[in-house]
Design a protein around this motif. Structure first.
Motif, mmCIF file in Angstrom:
data_model
loop_
_atom_site.group_PDB
_atom_site.id
_atom_site.type_symbol
_atom_site.label_atom_id
_atom_site.label_comp_id
_atom_site.label_asym_id
_atom_site.label_seq_id
_atom_site.Cartn_x
_atom_site.Cartn_y
_atom_site.Cartn_z
ATOM 1 N N VAL A 54 -2.264 31.510 31.067
ATOM 2 C CA VAL A 54 -2.631 32.303 29.896
ATOM 3 C C VAL A 54 -4.149 32.451 29.773
ATOM 4 O O VAL A 54 -4.661 33.541 29.498
ATOM 5 C CB VAL A 54 -2.052 31.684 28.612
ATOM 6 C CG1 VAL A 54 -2.509 32.472 27.391
ATOM 7 C CG2 VAL A 54 -0.532 31.652 28.665
ATOM 8 N N LYS A 55 -4.868 31.375 30.005
ATOM 9 C CA LYS A 55 -6.326 31.410 29.864
ATOM 10 C C LYS A 55 -6.991 32.326 30.902
ATOM 11 O O LYS A 55 -8.148 32.745 30.730
ATOM 12 C CB LYS A 55 -6.898 29.998 29.983
ATOM 13 C CG LYS A 55 -6.664 29.326 31.335
ATOM 14 C CD LYS A 55 -7.235 27.932 31.369
ATOM 15 C CE LYS A 55 -6.928 27.216 32.683
ATOM 16 N NZ LYS A 55 -7.463 27.897 33.863
ATOM 17 N N TYR A 57 -5.707 35.319 31.893
ATOM 18 C CA TYR A 57 -5.288 36.715 31.777
ATOM 19 C C TYR A 57 -6.455 37.700 31.703
ATOM 20 O O TYR A 57 -6.356 38.811 32.247
ATOM 21 C CB TYR A 57 -4.366 36.902 30.570
ATOM 22 C CG TYR A 57 -2.996 36.264 30.722
ATOM 23 C CD1 TYR A 57 -2.561 35.767 31.943
ATOM 24 C CD2 TYR A 57 -2.137 36.162 29.631
ATOM 25 C CE1 TYR A 57 -1.310 35.179 32.081
ATOM 26 C CE2 TYR A 57 -0.882 35.567 29.755
ATOM 27 C CZ TYR A 57 -0.483 35.079 30.981
ATOM 28 O OH TYR A 57 0.754 34.494 31.109
ATOM 29 N N PRO A 58 -7.574 37.333 31.044
ATOM 30 C CA PRO A 58 -8.698 38.291 31.018
ATOM 31 C C PRO A 58 -9.194 38.689 32.412
ATOM 32 O O PRO A 58 -9.756 39.770 32.587
ATOM 33 C CB PRO A 58 -9.780 37.540 30.233
ATOM 34 C CG PRO A 58 -9.013 36.618 29.334
ATOM 35 C CD PRO A 58 -7.833 36.185 30.158
ATOM 36 N N ASN A 78 2.918 37.311 24.296
ATOM 37 C CA ASN A 78 1.503 37.440 24.651
ATOM 38 C C ASN A 78 1.057 38.900 24.737
ATOM 39 O O ASN A 78 0.203 39.255 25.555
ATOM 40 C CB ASN A 78 1.214 36.740 25.993
ATOM 41 C CG ASN A 78 1.306 35.236 25.901
ATOM 42 O OD1 ASN A 78 0.761 34.625 24.984
ATOM 43 N ND2 ASN A 78 2.017 34.623 26.832
ATOM 44 N N GLN A 80 -0.811 40.721 22.847
ATOM 45 C CA GLN A 80 -2.227 40.935 22.558
ATOM 46 C C GLN A 80 -3.095 40.690 23.797
ATOM 47 O O GLN A 80 -4.104 41.365 24.000
ATOM 48 C CB GLN A 80 -2.668 40.011 21.422
ATOM 49 C CG GLN A 80 -4.054 40.314 20.863
ATOM 50 C CD GLN A 80 -4.106 41.645 20.135
ATOM 51 O OE1 GLN A 80 -3.205 41.981 19.378
ATOM 52 N NE2 GLN A 80 -5.157 42.422 20.401
ATOM 53 N N LYS A 81 -2.662 39.744 24.621
ATOM 54 C CA LYS A 81 -3.428 39.394 25.816
ATOM 55 C C LYS A 81 -3.491 40.550 26.820
ATOM 56 O O LYS A 81 -4.390 40.618 27.656
ATOM 57 C CB LYS A 81 -2.803 38.182 26.515
ATOM 58 C CG LYS A 81 -2.696 36.936 25.643
ATOM 59 C CD LYS A 81 -4.003 36.210 25.537
ATOM 60 C CE LYS A 81 -3.833 34.904 24.783
ATOM 61 N NZ LYS A 81 -5.118 34.193 24.620
ATOM 62 N N GLU A 131 2.169 33.441 17.549
ATOM 63 C CA GLU A 131 1.870 34.523 18.488
ATOM 64 C C GLU A 131 2.025 35.909 17.861
ATOM 65 O O GLU A 131 1.631 36.903 18.455
ATOM 66 C CB GLU A 131 2.768 34.420 19.721
ATOM 67 C CG GLU A 131 2.460 33.233 20.611
ATOM 68 C CD GLU A 131 3.134 33.329 21.968
ATOM 69 O OE1 GLU A 131 3.585 34.437 22.341
ATOM 70 O OE2 GLU A 131 3.215 32.299 22.659
#
Length: 370
Positions: A54-55, A57-58, A78, A80-81, A131
């Motif tokens: 998850v961390k 994803y950017p 997720n 929004q990610k 979430e």
């Protein structure tokens, strides 16, 4: 053409389908997956997959910069990610739960009250309040296309042929004749859980089943809880002499799964008409597809389905009541199997791997240009 396939959730088996069909296709493809997914697909070379959490994803923005098409193999959280992907990229979603995607605006708390598992209750509350899945789900409205594995389900939602497609991922891998000809082998694939399949109906029927020919029923999936294990234990202990029962307590290796499926004559699929996903009602055959459909096609087997779940282009048996299912099972013989199998042979070419591959490549080409 360059495409990226993203899977950070659940549908691992479909990644193997993607890989098998895209090999030597001329398409440059790569999988972006979580570590929990990666360990389940050792068959796919490391050079074709990148592990992200998850961390991370950017970082996708850089990884996917020059891709023509982004495909979410599963997307249920997720949201929004991934907002930037839907805003900036040519992004498609494979839809597994249609009501959740298209008809849900808030959770159905009546369904929450039916959930007895405390861990699952906590998980749902986390998704809803931490979430904000219902608030952020509108992000997926920016998708360029929604894909379905079942034509009937696509038709249930379709309003624009360009945006709603049936994705050809399922093909016939095996067509093995069972070596056993003195008994009928019936397999029920999938987790042994009452939530999606009506195992209570099967347990009840098997107590009183009097088939014309000896039958072996194999529950081909991990048992979900102690109550189901106890039910199977009692069923095996008190069965009719003409009925054999086999089940597994742990996850079944793929090689063993393949062997048992290939040795089966029929695949029994006792699907509930209704199930739920993230506190939304889903209806099998209308808003949700079953993996048992793919099981039948992949292994070239005759399915036994409830009447509310019709299969297109596949020869199956259908029941509309417990008594009707009992009659069907009691009258199955090897001779009847061969008659039905002969009819099925004419439909196998529709799911020939090369034909499915050609359809998939053509569709991905069109999607990449949209």
């Amino acid at each position: 053409m360059k495409i990226a396939i993203l899977e950070f959730e659940t549908h691992t088996h479909l990644l193997l389908q993607w890989d098998a069909l895209l090999q030597n296709s001329g398409i440059d493809y790569h999988f972006y997956i979580s570590s929990s997914i990666s360990c389940l697909i050792p068959e796919i070379p490391d050079s074709l997959k990148t592990v992200l959490e998850v961390k991370d994803y950017p970082q996708l923005s850089d990884f996917l910069a020059d891709n023509d098409l982004i495909i979410f193999n599963t997307l249920h959280r997720n949201f929004q990610k991934f907002n930037f992907l839907f805003k900036e990229k040519n992004t498609q979603i494979l839809v597994h739960n249609g009501n959740f995607f298209f008809n849900s605006r808030k959770p159905d708390w009546k369904l929450f009250l039916k959930v007895k598992n405390l861990h699952l209750q906590y998980y749902y509350l986390k998704l809803i309040f931490k979430e904000n899945i219902y608030f952020t789900k509108k992000i997926t409205c920016e998708a360029k296309a929604y894909a379905f594995l079942n034509e009937n389900i696509k038709q249930h939602f379709s309003t624009d042929e360009k945006k709603y497609i049936t994705l050809p991922l399922i093909y016939n891998k095996f067509n093995v004749e069972p070596s056993e000809q003195n008994k009928i082998n019936i397999v029920i694939p999938g987790e042994v859980s009452q939530s999606r399949r009506n195992y209570q109906l099967v347990f009840k029927l098997l107590k009183y089943l009097s088939p014309k020919q000896i039958m072996k029923f194999t529950f081909l999936g991990k048992i979900s809880d102690q109550s189901m294990l106890q039910s199977l234990h009692l069923l095996k202990k008190n069965r009719n002499n003409s009925v054999e029962i086999s089940y597994f307590r742990k996850r079944i290796p793929q090689s063993e799964f393949d062997l048992i499926m290939n040795e089966s004559h029929f695949v029994l699929c006792p699907l509930h008409k209704e199930t739920q996903f993230y506190l939304q009602k889903e209806i099998y055959g209308q808003t949700k597809a079953s993996g048992n459909e793919a099981d039948c096609i992949s292994y070239g087997k005759i399915g036994i389905f409830p009447q509310h779940y019709p299969l297109s282009n596949w020869n199956s048996l259908y029941y509309d009541s417990a008594e009707n299912l009992k009659t069907i099972l009691e009258n199955l013989t090897i001779q009847e199997y061969h008659k039905l199998k002969n009819n099925l042979e004419a439909q196998l070419p529709y799911y020939d791997k090369e034909k499915v591959k050609e359809k998939l490549i053509n569709m991905l080409t069109i999607l990449s240009q949209s």
